[in-house]
Design an enzyme around this catalytic site. Structure first.
Site: not given
Length: 243
Positions: A12, A14
Site C-alpha cells: 500500500d 498512504d
C-alpha cells in the site's frame, strides 16, 4: 538452498510507505498553487472524506470525482509536470526510511515489487517510480480526445476489494506472459485492505489502524511501525526474514 520461486511484494502507499495521505497532500498543494477556488471549503471536505475512509464508509466514486475536479480541462502534461514538482518537494521527505528499506530488501532478494493504492494513478505511478517499485496499480483518470482531464475516474477502482480485483487482473496478464509470481507478500496499514492481505501468502500490518491491528494480533501477522521506529520492527517481524 536457493529459492527458485517467483516472489511479488505488494505495498500500500498512504500511511504504509508514505507518512501521510498523498491525495490530501496533493489537494493542499493545489490549494497553495491556487488551482482550487475555495481552498478552505475544499480542505474541509477532504477531511470529511478522510474520516469516512478510515471508517470504511467512503463513497469512493464520489470522492474520486471530488479530488479530480480541480484538474478538469487541464492537459495531462501540465498536470504531470505539477505532480513531478509535488513529489520532489512534498512526497520525497515523507517517505518512511523503514518502509523504503523493506522494499529494498525485497529487491535485493530478487522479488518483484508492486504498489497498489486507493489514491489515483496520476499520483501513485510517479511515487512508485520514485521509490523504485517495479509497477503500480491505482484508479486511472479519464481524458478527452485532446488529452485533458474530464474529472471522471475510469477502470477498476482500487479501493477495498477493488484492490484485489485489480491485482487479479494484473496477475492474469503475468500468467499469460508466463511470469506469474508464486509467492505473494502484502503490506498495509488499513483494515480497508483486509481482502488483499487475506489473499497473500505473507501478510504484514504496517503501523495499522485499530481494526487491522486486532486482526493482525489474532492471526499472528508480523507488524511494523515504520512511522515511530524507523526501520525497527515490532511484534513478530524480522528485519531480514528467512521465510
Amino acid at each position: 538452498m536457493p529459492d527458485d520461486r517467483r516472489h511479488l511484494a505488494i505495498f500500500d502507499l498512504d500511511d504504509t510507505l508514505l507518512d501521510g495521505d498523498c491525495t490530501g497532500l496533493w489537494i493542499a498543494w493545489l490549494v497553495r498553487r491556487r488551482w482550487v477556488e475555495d481552498g478552505e471549503a475544499f480542505m474541509e471536505q477532504v477531511a470529511r472524506h478522510d474520516q469516512q475512509y478510515h471508517a470504511g464508509t467512503l463513497d469512493m466514486q464520489a470522492h474520486l470525482r471530488f479530488v479530480l475536479a480541480p484538474l478538469v480541462g487541464r492537459r495531462h502534461d501540465t498536470v504531470r509536470d505539477e505532480v513531478v514538482a509535488f513529489v520532489e518537494t512534498w512526497i520525497r521527505p515523507r517517505l518512511m526510511p523503514g518502509a523504503l528499506e523493506r522494499l529494498a530488501w525485497h529487491r535485493d532478494q530478487g522479488h518483484d515489487t508492486l504498489i497498489i493504492s486507493a489514491s489515483m494513478y496520476h499520483l501513485v505511478e510517479p511515487i512508485a517510480r520514485e521509490v523504485g517499485a517495479d509497477d503500480a496499480l491505482a484508479t486511472p483518470p479519464a481524458f478527452d480526445a485532446e488529452g485533458r482531464f474530464t474529472g471522471e475516474p475510469t477502470g477498476i477502482v482500487t479501493y477495498q476489494s477493488g484492490k484485489l480485483t485489480a491485482l487479479e487482473a494484473w496477475l492474469a496478464e503475468r500468467e499469460a506472459a508466463r511470469a506469474r509470481p508464486d509467492i505473494l507478500w502484502g503490506y498495509s496499514d488499513s483494515y480497508n485492505d483486509l481482502p488483499l492481505l487475506e489473499h497473500v501468502d505473507h501478510a504484514h500490518a504496517t503501523q495499522p489502524d485499530a481494526r487491522l491491528a486486532r486482526v493482525a494480533e489474532q492471526r499472528g501477522w508480523p507488524r511494523f511501525d515504520w512511522r515511530n521506529a524507523g526501520a525497527a520492527s515490532t511484534k513478530g517481524a524480522k528485519a531480514s526474514p528467512s521465510w
